[in-house]
Scaffold this active site. Structure first.
Site, PDB file in Angstrom:
ATOM      1  N   GLU A 184      -4.206   1.707  -6.586  1.00  0.00           N
ATOM      2  CA  GLU A 184      -4.292   1.395  -5.412  1.00  0.00           C
ATOM      3  C   GLU A 184      -3.428   0.521  -4.679  1.00  0.00           C
ATOM      4  O   GLU A 184      -2.731  -0.368  -5.364  1.00  0.00           O
ATOM      5  CB  GLU A 184      -5.709   1.165  -5.090  1.00  0.00           C
ATOM      6  CG  GLU A 184      -6.612   2.249  -5.085  1.00  0.00           C
ATOM      7  CD  GLU A 184      -8.060   1.995  -5.215  1.00  0.00           C
ATOM      8  OE1 GLU A 184      -8.880   2.899  -4.547  1.00  0.00           O
ATOM      9  OE2 GLU A 184      -8.604   1.015  -5.536  1.00  0.00           O
TER      10      GLU A 184
ATOM     11  N   CYS B  85       0.076  -4.998  -0.442  1.00  0.00           N
ATOM     12  CA  CYS B  85      -0.619  -5.506  -1.737  1.00  0.00           C
ATOM     13  C   CYS B  85      -0.391  -4.423  -2.790  1.00  0.00           C
ATOM     14  O   CYS B  85      -0.844  -3.462  -2.592  1.00  0.00           O
ATOM     15  CB  CYS B  85      -2.372  -5.777  -1.287  1.00  0.00           C
ATOM     16  SG  CYS B  85      -3.251  -6.523  -3.014  1.00  0.00           S
TER      17      CYS B  85
ATOM     18  N   CYS C 154      -6.734  -3.295 -16.220  1.00  0.00           N
ATOM     19  CA  CYS C 154      -6.243  -4.559 -16.375  1.00  0.00           C
ATOM     20  C   CYS C 154      -7.073  -4.866 -17.734  1.00  0.00           C
ATOM     21  O   CYS C 154      -8.228  -4.762 -17.984  1.00  0.00           O
ATOM     22  CB  CYS C 154      -6.417  -5.493 -15.326  1.00  0.00           C
ATOM     23  SG  CYS C 154      -5.988  -7.221 -15.671  1.00  0.00           S
TER      24      CYS C 154
ATOM     25  N   CYS D 268     -11.739  -9.953 -16.158  1.00  0.00           N
ATOM     26  CA  CYS D 268     -12.353 -11.337 -15.389  1.00  0.00           C
ATOM     27  C   CYS D 268     -13.730 -10.525 -14.904  1.00  0.00           C
ATOM     28  O   CYS D 268     -13.734  -9.300 -14.518  1.00  0.00           O
ATOM     29  CB  CYS D 268     -11.682 -11.486 -14.092  1.00  0.00           C
ATOM     30  SG  CYS D 268     -10.105 -12.058 -14.510  1.00  0.00           S
TER      31      CYS D 268
ATOM     32  N   CYS E 266     -14.218  -8.891 -11.343  1.00  0.00           N
ATOM     33  CA  CYS E 266     -13.253  -7.995 -10.884  1.00  0.00           C
ATOM     34  C   CYS E 266     -13.406  -6.484 -11.184  1.00  0.00           C
ATOM     35  O   CYS E 266     -13.688  -6.062 -12.507  1.00  0.00           O
ATOM     36  CB  CYS E 266     -11.789  -8.458 -11.251  1.00  0.00           C
ATOM     37  SG  CYS E 266     -10.479  -7.326 -10.871  1.00  0.00           S
TER      38      CYS E 266
ATOM     39  N   CYS F 143      -9.974  -7.663  -1.972  1.00  0.00           N
ATOM     40  CA  CYS F 143      -9.590  -8.238  -3.314  1.00  0.00           C
ATOM     41  C   CYS F 143     -10.662  -7.767  -4.177  1.00  0.00           C
ATOM     42  O   CYS F 143     -11.868  -8.003  -4.001  1.00  0.00           O
ATOM     43  CB  CYS F 143      -9.619  -9.822  -3.192  1.00  0.00           C
ATOM     44  SG  CYS F 143      -8.515 -10.378  -1.907  1.00  0.00           S
TER      45      CYS F 143
END
Ligand code: SAH
Ligand code: SF4
Length: 392
Positions: A90, A103, A110, A114, A117, A348
Protein backbone atom coordinates in the site's frame (compact mmCIF):
# COMPACT_ATOMS: atom_id res chain seq x y z
CA UNK A 1 13.14 -6.90 -20.66
CA UNK A 2 14.76 -4.64 -18.11
CA UNK A 3 12.52 -2.29 -16.12
CA UNK A 4 14.21 1.10 -16.20
CA UNK A 5 12.53 2.13 -12.92
CA UNK A 6 15.12 -0.19 -11.37
CA UNK A 7 18.01 2.20 -12.05
CA UNK A 8 19.19 5.36 -10.39
CA UNK A 9 20.84 7.71 -12.86
CA UNK A 10 24.33 6.30 -12.32
CA UNK A 11 23.13 2.75 -12.97
CA UNK A 12 21.12 3.90 -15.97
CA UNK A 13 24.33 5.46 -17.34
CA UNK A 14 26.13 2.14 -16.95
CA UNK A 15 23.30 0.35 -18.69
CA UNK A 16 23.27 2.84 -21.55
CA UNK A 17 27.00 2.40 -22.02
CA UNK A 18 26.49 -1.35 -22.20
CA UNK A 19 24.05 -0.64 -25.00
CA UNK A 20 26.75 1.33 -26.81
CA UNK A 21 25.24 4.73 -25.98
CA UNK A 22 26.95 7.70 -24.43
CA UNK A 23 26.32 8.25 -20.75
CA UNK A 24 24.65 11.66 -21.22
CA UNK A 25 21.84 9.89 -23.05
CA UNK A 26 20.99 8.32 -19.73
CA UNK A 27 20.24 11.73 -18.27
CA UNK A 28 17.85 12.53 -21.13
CA UNK A 29 16.15 9.16 -20.74
CA UNK A 30 15.98 9.53 -16.95
CA UNK A 31 14.31 12.93 -17.34
CA UNK A 32 11.69 11.53 -19.69
CA UNK A 33 10.83 8.82 -17.21
CA UNK A 34 11.00 10.65 -13.89
CA UNK A 35 10.26 14.25 -14.80
CA UNK A 36 7.62 13.68 -17.45
CA UNK A 37 6.27 10.26 -16.56
CA UNK A 38 6.81 9.05 -20.11
CA UNK A 39 6.86 5.31 -20.69
CA UNK A 40 6.62 5.29 -24.48
CA UNK A 41 10.16 5.32 -25.87
CA UNK A 42 8.96 6.33 -29.34
CA UNK A 43 7.73 9.63 -27.86
CA UNK A 44 11.18 10.53 -26.47
CA UNK A 45 11.90 12.96 -29.26
CA UNK A 46 15.42 14.05 -28.30
CA UNK A 47 16.76 10.49 -28.38
CA UNK A 48 18.22 9.13 -31.63
CA UNK A 49 15.90 6.82 -33.52
CA UNK A 50 18.46 4.01 -33.28
CA UNK A 51 18.53 4.34 -29.48
CA UNK A 52 14.75 4.44 -29.27
CA UNK A 53 14.57 1.24 -31.33
CA UNK A 54 17.04 -0.38 -28.98
CA UNK A 55 14.98 0.68 -25.99
CA UNK A 56 11.76 -0.67 -27.48
CA UNK A 57 13.46 -4.00 -28.06
CA UNK A 58 15.15 -4.44 -24.69
CA UNK A 59 13.55 -2.28 -21.98
CA UNK A 60 10.31 -1.02 -20.53
CA UNK A 61 9.05 1.36 -17.87
CA UNK A 62 6.79 -0.89 -15.87
CA UNK A 63 4.60 0.58 -13.16
CA UNK A 64 2.77 -1.61 -10.69
CA UNK A 65 -0.77 -2.82 -11.39
CA UNK A 66 -3.29 -1.03 -9.17
CA UNK A 67 -5.43 -3.59 -7.36
CA UNK A 68 -7.58 -0.90 -5.77
CA UNK A 69 -7.71 2.75 -4.94
CA UNK A 70 -9.64 4.47 -2.18
CA UNK A 71 -10.16 8.13 -1.42
CA UNK A 72 -10.90 9.14 2.17
CA UNK A 73 -13.16 11.91 3.38
CA UNK A 74 -10.12 14.05 4.08
CA UNK A 75 -8.68 13.62 0.58
CA UNK A 76 -6.13 10.98 1.55
CA UNK A 77 -5.70 8.42 -1.22
CA UNK A 78 -4.62 4.83 -0.67
CA UNK A 79 -3.44 2.66 -3.49
CA UNK A 80 -3.11 -1.09 -3.18
CA UNK A 81 -0.51 -2.33 -5.67
CA UNK A 82 -0.30 -5.92 -6.78
CA UNK A 83 3.32 -7.07 -6.58
CA UNK A 84 2.62 -10.61 -7.69
CA UNK A 85 2.38 -14.05 -6.10
CA UNK A 86 -0.49 -12.96 -3.87
CA UNK A 87 1.41 -10.05 -2.32
CA UNK A 88 0.21 -6.48 -2.37
CA UNK A 89 1.61 -3.28 -0.88
CA UNK A 90 0.00 0.00 0.00
CA UNK A 91 0.96 3.58 -0.76
CA UNK A 92 -0.77 6.57 0.81
CA UNK A 93 -0.99 10.13 -0.49
CA UNK A 94 -1.69 12.75 2.17
CA UNK A 95 -2.65 16.19 0.82
CA UNK A 96 -2.01 19.17 3.09
CA UNK A 97 -2.00 22.88 2.46
CA UNK A 98 1.13 23.66 0.50
CA UNK A 99 2.42 20.15 0.36
CA UNK A 100 1.66 16.61 -0.66
CA UNK A 101 3.24 13.72 1.21
CA UNK A 102 3.56 10.21 -0.17
CA UNK A 103 3.95 7.35 2.29
CA UNK A 104 5.81 4.55 0.50
CA UNK A 105 6.22 0.84 1.30
CA UNK A 106 9.60 -0.88 1.25
CA UNK A 107 8.65 -4.52 1.80
CA UNK A 108 5.70 -6.87 1.37
CA UNK A 109 5.04 -7.51 5.06
CA UNK A 110 7.70 -6.94 7.70
CA UNK A 111 9.93 -9.22 9.71
CA UNK A 112 10.28 -6.96 12.76
CA UNK A 113 6.82 -7.88 14.02
CA UNK A 114 6.06 -4.96 16.30
CA UNK A 115 3.15 -5.72 18.60
CA UNK A 116 1.05 -2.75 17.53
CA UNK A 117 1.53 -2.91 13.75
CA UNK A 118 -0.82 -4.50 11.25
CA UNK A 119 2.00 -4.97 8.74
CA UNK A 120 4.09 -6.78 11.35
CA UNK A 121 1.20 -9.09 12.12
CA UNK A 122 1.10 -10.19 8.49
CA UNK A 123 4.61 -11.58 8.67
CA UNK A 124 7.32 -11.04 6.11
CA UNK A 125 6.93 -11.96 2.48
CA UNK A 126 9.75 -10.29 0.57
CA UNK A 127 11.75 -7.16 -0.11
CA UNK A 128 10.47 -4.83 -2.78
CA UNK A 129 12.85 -4.18 -5.66
CA UNK A 130 14.12 -0.66 -6.35
CA UNK A 131 11.72 -0.55 -9.31
CA UNK A 132 8.78 -1.43 -7.06
CA UNK A 133 9.70 1.26 -4.54
CA UNK A 134 10.17 3.92 -7.24
CA UNK A 135 7.04 2.77 -9.10
CA UNK A 136 4.90 3.87 -6.15
CA UNK A 137 6.19 7.44 -6.49
CA UNK A 138 6.16 7.37 -10.29
CA UNK A 139 2.53 6.24 -10.36
CA UNK A 140 1.32 8.65 -7.70
CA UNK A 141 3.19 11.69 -9.03
CA UNK A 142 2.08 11.43 -12.63
CA UNK A 143 -1.41 10.20 -11.85
CA UNK A 144 -1.94 13.18 -9.53
CA UNK A 145 -0.40 15.62 -11.99
CA UNK A 146 -2.90 14.49 -14.60
CA UNK A 147 -5.85 14.71 -12.23
CA UNK A 148 -4.88 18.06 -10.83
CA UNK A 149 -4.02 19.45 -14.24
CA UNK A 150 -0.54 20.50 -13.08
CA UNK A 151 1.82 22.07 -15.60
CA UNK A 152 5.19 20.62 -16.43
CA UNK A 153 7.55 21.26 -13.57
CA UNK A 154 4.76 21.53 -11.00
CA UNK A 155 4.88 18.75 -8.47
CA UNK A 156 2.09 16.88 -6.81
CA UNK A 157 4.36 15.21 -4.27
CA UNK A 158 6.68 17.43 -2.26
CA UNK A 159 7.59 15.02 0.55
CA UNK A 160 8.23 11.30 0.79
CA UNK A 161 8.15 9.27 3.98
CA UNK A 162 9.31 5.66 4.01
CA UNK A 163 6.59 4.85 6.54
CA UNK A 164 4.44 2.42 4.61
CA UNK A 165 4.72 -1.32 4.91
CA UNK A 166 8.08 -2.78 5.84
CA UNK A 167 11.33 -1.86 7.52
CA UNK A 168 13.25 0.17 4.93
CA UNK A 169 16.63 -0.47 6.55
CA UNK A 170 16.10 -4.22 6.23
CA UNK A 171 15.90 -3.64 2.48
CA UNK A 172 18.91 -1.40 2.28
CA UNK A 173 20.35 -2.41 -1.08
CA UNK A 174 17.10 -1.67 -2.89
CA UNK A 175 16.25 1.38 -0.81
CA UNK A 176 19.32 3.49 -1.54
CA UNK A 177 19.02 3.64 -5.37
CA UNK A 178 15.33 4.50 -4.89
CA UNK A 179 16.26 7.36 -2.54
CA UNK A 180 18.83 8.60 -5.04
CA UNK A 181 16.19 8.72 -7.77
CA UNK A 182 13.90 10.71 -5.46
CA UNK A 183 16.67 13.20 -4.68
CA UNK A 184 18.13 13.48 -8.18
CA UNK A 185 17.72 16.91 -9.81
CA UNK A 186 17.05 15.08 -13.06
CA UNK A 187 14.55 12.84 -11.25
CA UNK A 188 12.04 14.00 -8.65
CA UNK A 189 14.37 16.65 -7.26
CA UNK A 190 13.20 16.26 -3.66
CA UNK A 191 15.44 17.81 -1.05
CA UNK A 192 17.06 15.56 1.54
CA UNK A 193 15.02 17.27 4.21
CA UNK A 194 11.80 16.25 2.50
CA UNK A 195 12.60 12.57 2.22
CA UNK A 196 12.33 10.70 5.51
CA UNK A 197 13.42 7.17 6.30
CA UNK A 198 11.62 5.76 9.31
CA UNK A 199 13.22 2.86 11.11
CA UNK A 200 12.53 0.60 14.04
CA UNK A 201 16.26 0.74 14.74
CA UNK A 202 18.54 -1.29 12.47
CA UNK A 203 21.66 0.24 13.96
CA UNK A 204 24.35 -0.80 11.44
CA UNK A 205 22.19 0.40 8.58
CA UNK A 206 21.59 3.78 10.22
CA UNK A 207 25.36 4.19 10.09
CA UNK A 208 25.50 3.13 6.45
CA UNK A 209 22.68 5.46 5.45
CA UNK A 210 24.56 8.30 7.07
CA UNK A 211 27.54 7.60 4.82
CA UNK A 212 25.71 6.61 1.63
CA UNK A 213 22.63 8.80 1.39
CA UNK A 214 21.74 10.91 4.43
CA UNK A 215 18.11 11.96 4.36
CA UNK A 216 15.82 12.96 7.23
CA UNK A 217 15.61 10.17 9.82
CA UNK A 218 12.75 9.09 12.05
CA UNK A 219 13.35 6.53 14.78
CA UNK A 220 10.40 4.51 16.06
CA UNK A 221 11.12 4.35 19.77
CA UNK A 222 7.77 3.64 21.48
CA UNK A 223 9.22 2.93 24.93
CA UNK A 224 11.54 4.66 27.38
CA UNK A 225 13.25 1.47 28.60
CA UNK A 226 14.60 -1.75 27.14
CA UNK A 227 12.29 -4.08 29.06
CA UNK A 228 9.20 -2.57 27.48
CA UNK A 229 10.77 -1.92 24.09
CA UNK A 230 11.86 -5.58 23.90
CA UNK A 231 8.17 -6.47 24.06
CA UNK A 232 6.87 -3.86 21.62
CA UNK A 233 9.68 -3.83 19.05
CA UNK A 234 11.41 -7.23 19.13
CA UNK A 235 14.40 -5.84 17.20
CA UNK A 236 15.31 -4.05 20.43
CA UNK A 237 16.74 -7.32 21.77
CA UNK A 238 19.40 -7.07 19.08
CA UNK A 239 19.91 -3.29 19.12
CA UNK A 240 18.92 -1.88 22.51
CA UNK A 241 17.99 1.73 23.15
CA UNK A 242 21.44 3.00 24.14
CA UNK A 243 22.97 1.68 20.91
CA UNK A 244 20.07 3.02 18.88
CA UNK A 245 20.35 6.51 20.32
CA UNK A 246 24.13 6.45 19.85
CA UNK A 247 23.66 5.65 16.15
CA UNK A 248 21.08 8.45 15.90
CA UNK A 249 23.63 10.87 17.37
CA UNK A 250 26.22 9.73 14.81
CA UNK A 251 23.63 10.19 12.09
CA UNK A 252 23.17 13.81 13.09
CA UNK A 253 26.73 14.57 12.02
CA UNK A 254 25.61 14.23 8.39
CA UNK A 255 21.84 14.61 8.58
CA UNK A 256 20.10 17.27 6.49
CA UNK A 257 18.21 18.41 9.58
CA UNK A 258 19.68 19.16 12.98
CA UNK A 259 17.29 16.84 14.77
CA UNK A 260 16.06 13.28 14.60
CA UNK A 261 12.33 12.63 14.74
CA UNK A 262 11.35 10.22 17.49
CA UNK A 263 8.10 8.40 16.84
CA UNK A 264 6.16 7.08 19.79
CA UNK A 265 2.92 5.17 19.34
CA UNK A 266 0.58 5.86 22.27
CA UNK A 267 -0.82 2.61 23.64
CA UNK A 268 -3.43 2.71 26.38
CA UNK A 269 -1.97 1.56 29.70
CA UNK A 270 1.22 0.27 28.07
CA UNK A 271 3.62 3.14 27.41
CA UNK A 272 1.58 6.28 28.12
CA UNK A 273 1.90 7.05 31.86
CA UNK A 274 3.29 10.31 33.26
CA UNK A 275 6.17 8.31 34.78
CA UNK A 276 7.01 6.92 31.36
CA UNK A 277 6.86 10.42 29.90
CA UNK A 278 9.36 11.47 32.56
CA UNK A 279 11.62 8.54 31.76
CA UNK A 280 11.47 9.36 28.05
CA UNK A 281 12.32 12.98 28.77
CA UNK A 282 15.33 11.96 30.86
CA UNK A 283 16.48 9.59 28.13
CA UNK A 284 16.19 12.13 25.31
CA UNK A 285 17.31 15.21 27.16
CA UNK A 286 20.13 13.44 28.89
CA UNK A 287 22.15 14.93 31.69
CA UNK A 288 25.23 15.85 29.70
CA UNK A 289 27.19 12.91 31.04
CA UNK A 290 28.86 10.37 28.78
CA UNK A 291 26.44 7.74 30.05
CA UNK A 292 23.31 9.79 29.29
CA UNK A 293 24.16 12.26 26.55
CA UNK A 294 20.63 12.79 25.22
CA UNK A 295 19.70 13.40 21.60
CA UNK A 296 18.77 16.46 19.53
CA UNK A 297 15.26 15.43 18.55
CA UNK A 298 11.61 16.23 18.11
CA UNK A 299 9.02 13.82 19.35
CA UNK A 300 5.99 12.83 17.33
CA UNK A 301 3.33 11.06 19.38
CA UNK A 302 1.17 8.80 17.22
CA UNK A 303 -2.20 7.86 18.67
CA UNK A 304 -2.38 4.09 18.15
CA UNK A 305 -4.50 3.11 15.18
CA UNK A 306 -6.24 -0.05 16.24
CA UNK A 307 -6.68 -3.14 14.10
CA UNK A 308 -8.41 -6.37 14.93
CA UNK A 309 -6.03 -8.93 16.48
CA UNK A 310 -3.75 -6.40 18.15
CA UNK A 311 -5.54 -6.57 21.49
CA UNK A 312 -4.34 -3.02 22.15
CA UNK A 313 -6.18 0.25 22.63
CA UNK A 314 -5.51 3.85 21.74
CA UNK A 315 -4.52 6.09 24.65
CA UNK A 316 -7.26 8.56 25.58
CA UNK A 317 -6.64 12.03 24.17
CA UNK A 318 -6.15 13.53 27.64
CA UNK A 319 -3.37 11.04 28.41
CA UNK A 320 -1.65 11.83 25.12
CA UNK A 321 -1.90 15.55 25.88
CA UNK A 322 -0.48 15.05 29.38
CA UNK A 323 2.38 12.96 27.99
CA UNK A 324 3.14 15.66 25.42
CA UNK A 325 3.08 18.34 28.14
CA UNK A 326 5.76 16.56 30.18
CA UNK A 327 8.08 16.47 27.18
CA UNK A 328 7.31 20.01 26.13
CA UNK A 329 7.83 21.41 29.58
CA UNK A 330 11.14 19.57 29.61
CA UNK A 331 12.15 21.47 26.46
CA UNK A 332 11.51 18.86 23.77
CA UNK A 333 9.43 19.96 20.80
CA UNK A 334 6.55 17.50 20.72
CA UNK A 335 3.71 17.09 18.24
CA UNK A 336 0.72 14.80 18.21
CA UNK A 337 0.18 13.24 14.83
CA UNK A 338 -3.14 13.91 13.23
CA UNK A 339 -4.67 10.70 12.00
CA UNK A 340 -5.36 10.85 8.30
CA UNK A 341 -7.41 8.59 6.10
CA UNK A 342 -8.64 6.44 8.96
CA UNK A 343 -11.96 5.80 7.23
CA UNK A 344 -10.05 3.86 4.58
CA UNK A 345 -7.58 2.25 7.02
CA UNK A 346 -4.76 4.35 5.59
CA UNK A 347 -3.42 5.57 8.94
CA UNK A 348 -0.03 4.60 10.38
CA UNK A 349 0.23 0.94 11.12
CA UNK A 350 -3.00 -0.02 9.43
CA UNK A 351 -1.42 -0.98 6.13
CA UNK A 352 -1.81 -4.68 5.60
CA UNK A 353 -1.77 -5.11 1.87
CA UNK A 354 0.08 -8.39 2.18
CA UNK A 355 -2.30 -11.15 1.45
CA UNK A 356 -2.28 -14.27 3.54
CA UNK A 357 -4.49 -16.47 1.45
CA UNK A 358 -2.54 -16.43 -1.78
CA UNK A 359 -5.48 -17.38 -3.96
CA UNK A 360 -6.87 -14.34 -5.70
CA UNK A 361 -7.28 -12.39 -2.50
CA UNK A 362 -6.11 -9.19 -4.10
CA UNK A 363 -9.00 -9.34 -6.53
CA UNK A 364 -11.49 -10.28 -3.84
CA UNK A 365 -10.28 -7.48 -1.63
CA UNK A 366 -10.57 -4.99 -4.46
CA UNK A 367 -14.17 -6.05 -4.95
CA UNK A 368 -14.95 -5.95 -1.26
CA UNK A 369 -13.60 -2.42 -0.89
CA UNK A 370 -15.19 -0.48 -3.70
CA UNK A 371 -13.46 2.69 -4.77
CA UNK A 372 -15.05 5.80 -3.34
CA UNK A 373 -15.50 8.46 -5.91
CA UNK A 374 -17.48 11.10 -4.09
CA UNK A 375 -15.58 12.87 -1.32
CA UNK A 376 -17.28 15.97 0.08
CA UNK A 377 -17.19 19.00 -2.17
CA UNK A 378 -14.64 20.78 0.01
CA UNK A 379 -12.21 17.91 -0.51
CA UNK A 380 -12.82 17.53 -4.19
CA UNK A 381 -9.46 18.78 -5.20
CA UNK A 382 -7.72 15.47 -4.88
CA UNK A 383 -10.76 13.27 -5.22
CA UNK A 384 -12.07 14.37 -8.54
CA UNK A 385 -11.91 12.04 -11.45
CA UNK A 386 -10.77 9.14 -9.35
CA UNK A 387 -11.49 5.94 -11.12
CA UNK A 388 -10.53 2.38 -10.41
CA UNK A 389 -8.42 0.45 -12.77
CA UNK A 390 -5.04 -0.70 -13.84
CA UNK A 391 -2.46 1.36 -15.57
CA UNK A 392 -2.78 1.00 -19.31
N1 SAH B 1 9.19 0.04 9.72
C1 SAH B 1 9.41 1.42 9.88
C2 SAH B 1 8.54 2.27 8.99
C3 SAH B 1 7.11 1.84 8.80
S1 SAH B 1 6.05 2.01 10.17
C4 SAH B 1 9.23 1.83 11.33
O1 SAH B 1 8.75 1.03 12.11
O2 SAH B 1 9.60 2.93 11.66
C5 SAH B 1 5.78 3.77 10.27
C6 SAH B 1 5.38 4.26 11.64
O3 SAH B 1 4.07 3.81 11.99
C7 SAH B 1 6.29 3.76 12.72
O4 SAH B 1 6.66 4.79 13.59
C8 SAH B 1 5.44 2.76 13.41
O5 SAH B 1 5.85 2.54 14.72
C9 SAH B 1 4.08 3.37 13.34
N2 SAH B 1 2.99 2.43 13.58
C10 SAH B 1 2.97 1.12 13.31
N3 SAH B 1 1.79 0.58 13.67
C11 SAH B 1 1.05 1.58 14.17
C12 SAH B 1 -0.29 1.66 14.67
N4 SAH B 1 -1.08 0.59 14.70
N5 SAH B 1 -0.73 2.86 15.09
C13 SAH B 1 0.06 3.95 15.02
N6 SAH B 1 1.31 3.94 14.55
C14 SAH B 1 1.81 2.76 14.12
FE1 SF4 C 1 7.76 -3.41 10.67
FE2 SF4 C 1 7.66 -0.78 11.23
FE3 SF4 C 1 5.47 -2.33 11.48
FE4 SF4 C 1 7.48 -2.60 13.20
S1 SF4 C 1 6.20 -0.78 12.91
S2 SF4 C 1 6.38 -4.28 12.19
S3 SF4 C 1 9.24 -2.25 11.85
S4 SF4 C 1 6.53 -1.86 9.59
Amino acid sequence: MVNLLQFDRGALGDWCEQQGEQAFRATQLFRWIHQRGERDFTAMSNLAKSFRDKLVASAHVAGLPVASEQVAEDGTIKWLFDVGAGDAVETVFIPETGRGTLCISSQAGCAVNCRFCATGHQGFSRNLTTAEIVAQLWHAEFELRRRLGLREGERAITNVVMMGMGEPLQNYANLVPALRTMLDDHGYGLSRRRVTVSTSGVVPMIDRLRDDCPVALAVSLHAPDDALRDELVPLNRKYPIAELLASARRYLERAPRDFITIEYCMLDGVNDSPAQAGALLALLRGDGSAATPGLACKVNLIPFNPFAASGLKRSPAARVAAFAAVLQEGGIVTTIRKTRGDDIAAACGQLAGEVQDRTRVVERRARALPVRVAPPASRRRFGEGVAPGRRP
